[in-house]
Design an enzyme around this catalytic site. Structure first.
Site, mmCIF file in Angstrom:
data_model
loop_
_atom_site.group_PDB
_atom_site.id
_atom_site.type_symbol
_atom_site.label_atom_id
_atom_site.label_comp_id
_atom_site.label_asym_id
_atom_site.label_seq_id
_atom_site.Cartn_x
_atom_site.Cartn_y
_atom_site.Cartn_z
ATOM 1 N N SER A 13 0.824 -1.212 0.000
ATOM 2 C CA SER A 13 0.000 0.000 0.000
ATOM 3 C C SER A 13 0.854 1.257 0.000
ATOM 4 C CB SER A 13 -0.867 -0.019 1.260
ATOM 5 O OG SER A 13 -1.433 1.235 1.484
ATOM 6 N N TYR A 70 -1.449 0.352 10.216
ATOM 7 C CA TYR A 70 -1.717 -0.380 8.978
ATOM 8 C C TYR A 70 -0.526 -0.240 8.022
ATOM 9 C CZ TYR A 70 -3.504 -1.125 4.266
ATOM 10 O OH TYR A 70 -3.650 -1.534 2.972
ATOM 11 N N LYS A 78 2.384 -3.097 6.577
ATOM 12 C CA LYS A 78 2.708 -3.341 5.153
ATOM 13 C C LYS A 78 4.211 -3.179 4.929
ATOM 14 C CE LYS A 78 -1.387 -4.200 3.367
ATOM 15 N NZ LYS A 78 -1.722 -5.452 2.703
#
Ligand code: UDP
Length: 316
Positions: A115, A139, A143
């Site tokens: 991402s 988050y 990643k």
């Protein structure tokens, strides 16, 4: 090719399953169905329900596969701030189990769903893969941690890996069973929210005081079908024991108001909006430099904003 698709019942994973099977690949899906939808899968797919954190199940799912497309994981920025341990467990520890299973079985190819959240808020735009990564939420941190594990595995287990750093994904694909819709609950993304908006419940515009030409935020939107095309091209490019990181976006920025205009065009009626305060953590502009994708995997998006909005509308 025989491919394991993790997270194949989710919005992006289910598009991958459909497109891979339509082009003759043999697909196994491993998914715990925590956020996905079983009815998104074609009835003929080999499906294993369960968690990436179960090493025996992961090995069972991997058996006979030559490559992995890894979509499974938690993906809500807001939730990750509230539950960082859950995100580390499911995303980072889950991927480690997957990589260990691949090592056990000698599977050497993986395309990973990463991402643009890995970048945080870079100062330069468009953003190249060389930009410094300072994620602003757990988050994005997970990643980035997974990407680091993939770089290690390229060295230690001769893995050929490509991480695709997605910018904003939208659109949908029509299958023989109907449209594969984006079904997030709660829905936080601009395009589906704009399509749902009504006079009674207008779209909230998060900030009209940004340093951009029309004073609203600018993002880079890519159609989910173009995105899966990038995955297929990445899969075909997995030849050396290296880990490559590639941005996937359109290379073009659209402001929130440009998206509002596109939604009004598609629905043929003026979209009801209301001004709201800035959303915490939103940078003003995020646009991808996609030159590496073209150079390394010969990929370029072909679908524009109106098609993304139109297909999201038809699927909703
Ligand atoms: N946005 C908005 N109203 C909404 C949802 C999003 O104004 O109901 C804005 C948001 O502030 C951002 C852009 O639209 O500038 C894209 O947001 P989205 O959540 O779709 O993607 P993100 O860029 O946050 O991953």
């Amino acid at each position: 090719m025989k491919i394991l698709v993790t997270g194949g019942t989710g919005y992006i994973g289910s598009h991958a399953v459909e497109i891979l099977m339509n082009s003759g690949h043999e697909v196994t899906v491993l998914d715990d169905c925590s956020t996905g939808h079983l009815d998104s899968l074609p009835p003929t797919v080999r499906f294993i329900q369960g968690s990436l954190l179960d090493p025996d199940l992961v090995v069972r799912a991997l058996k006979g596969c030559e490559a992995v497309m890894h979509f499974a994981g938690k993906s809500l920025v807001g939730e990750s701030v509230k539950k960082p341990d859950l995100y580390r467990q499911v995303n980072v520890a889950g991927t480690k189990v997957l990589l260990d299973g691949m090592n056990t079985l000698g599977i050497k190819k993986i395309v990973f769903s990463s991402s643009a959240a890995t970048y945080g808020e870079p100062e330069k735009s468009p953003i190249s893969e060389k930009a410094q990564c300072v994620p602003t939420n757990p988050y994005g941190e997970t990643k980035l941690a997974i990407e680091r594990d993939l770089s290690t595995a390229a060295l230690t287990q001769h893995l050929a890996a490509i991480s695709l750093r997605y910018f904003n994904v939208a659109g949908a694909l029509k299958t023989q069973r109907g449209w594969l819709a984006e079904r997030h609950e709660p829905e936080t993304h601009l395009i589906p929210n704009a399509l749902r908006a009504t006079k009674e419940s207008p779209l909230r515009i998060f900030g009209r005081d940004w340093n951009t030409p029309d004073r609203t935020c600018i993002r880079d939107y890519v159609h989910v079908v173009d995105l899966i095309d990038a995955h297929v091209k990445a899969l075909n490019a997995l030849v050396d024991s290296k880990h490559h990181i590639i941005n996937i976006g359109s290379g073009t920025g659209y402001s929130v108001m440009q998206v509002v205009d596109a939604v009004s065009r598609v629905k043929n009626s003026e979209l009801a909006t209301v001004d709201a305060p800035r959303r915490a953590g939103d940078p003003a502009v995020l646009v991808a430099d996609i030159s590496k994708a073209e150079k390394l995997i010969n990929w370029k998006p072909v679908k524009g904003l109106d098609e993304m909005v139109e297909d999201t509308f038809k699927a909703s």
